[in-house]
Design an enzyme around this catalytic site. Structure first.
Site, mmCIF file in Angstrom:
data_model
loop_
_atom_site.group_PDB
_atom_site.id
_atom_site.type_symbol
_atom_site.label_atom_id
_atom_site.label_comp_id
_atom_site.label_asym_id
_atom_site.label_seq_id
_atom_site.Cartn_x
_atom_site.Cartn_y
_atom_site.Cartn_z
ATOM 1 N N ASN A 86 -29.653 22.078 -22.622
ATOM 2 C CA ASN A 86 -28.918 22.722 -21.537
ATOM 3 C C ASN A 86 -29.519 22.287 -20.218
ATOM 4 O OD1 ASN A 86 -27.579 24.699 -23.436
ATOM 5 N ND2 ASN A 86 -29.692 25.354 -23.670
ATOM 6 N N HIS B 240 -36.140 30.074 -20.572
ATOM 7 C CA HIS B 240 -34.741 30.040 -21.034
ATOM 8 C C HIS B 240 -33.957 31.265 -20.558
ATOM 9 C CE1 HIS B 240 -31.381 28.784 -23.449
ATOM 10 N NE2 HIS B 240 -31.413 29.893 -24.152
ATOM 11 N N HIS C 56 -20.637 20.598 -2.359
ATOM 12 C CA HIS C 56 -22.086 20.557 -2.188
ATOM 13 C C HIS C 56 -22.711 21.908 -2.518
ATOM 14 C CE1 HIS C 56 -25.729 19.954 0.662
ATOM 15 N NE2 HIS C 56 -26.007 19.541 -0.564
ATOM 16 N N TYR D 236 -31.974 24.162 -26.950
ATOM 17 C CA TYR D 236 -32.339 23.997 -25.543
ATOM 18 C C TYR D 236 -31.785 22.733 -24.895
ATOM 19 C CZ TYR D 236 -35.454 27.770 -26.845
ATOM 20 O OH TYR D 236 -35.946 28.955 -27.311
#
Length: 129
Positions: A120, A96, A20, A118
């Site tokens: 990601n 970013h 977690h 991008y």
């Protein structure tokens, strides 16, 4: 031998060790991979495997309580933005450069062969109960 799910032994083992709050960065082939997190590099050639394929496979096995992506994805990669919005209604967007900083704290990085910008996302693991 496993019957289904993620067959890559390093990736399957890394997923089994997550808890977690742990971070998992799923990234395109161009994202700089920070020192520290365990890296499973699935990139074979440009576009293979795709960000979408890898993300879908991971989401079938992970409990995710949050996700963070680069704000630049909205303008630079409409396909990835739509995919992320579809999976994560509460998606957090950051610059970013900030995503790169946050990725250093991830426990696991999964590099895809994605060749669009991008693509990601930093996932935050939840619990199944």
């Amino acid at each position: 031998m496993k019957r289904a799910g993620i067959l890559n032994r390093r990736l399957a083992g890394a997923i089994a060790g997550l808890g977690h709050g742990d971070g998992v960065l799923v990234c395109d082939a161009g994202m700089p991979v920070p020192d520290g997190p365990y890296l499973v590099d699935l990139a074979f050639r440009a576009g293979v495997p795709s960000f979408e394929e890898v993300l879908d496979g991971l989401l079938a096995e992970l409990v995710v309580e949050g996700a963070t992506a680069a704000a630049e994805v909205r303008e630079a990669n409409a396909g990835a933005a739509a995919l992320l919005d579809g999976h994560f209604p509460g998606l957090t967007l950051v610059p970013h450069e900030r995503l790169k900083e946050l990725s250093a704290g991830a426990r696991l990085v999964v590099r895809t062969g994605e060749a669009r910008p991008y693509a990601n996302v930093l996932l935050r693991c939840g619990v199944f109960f």
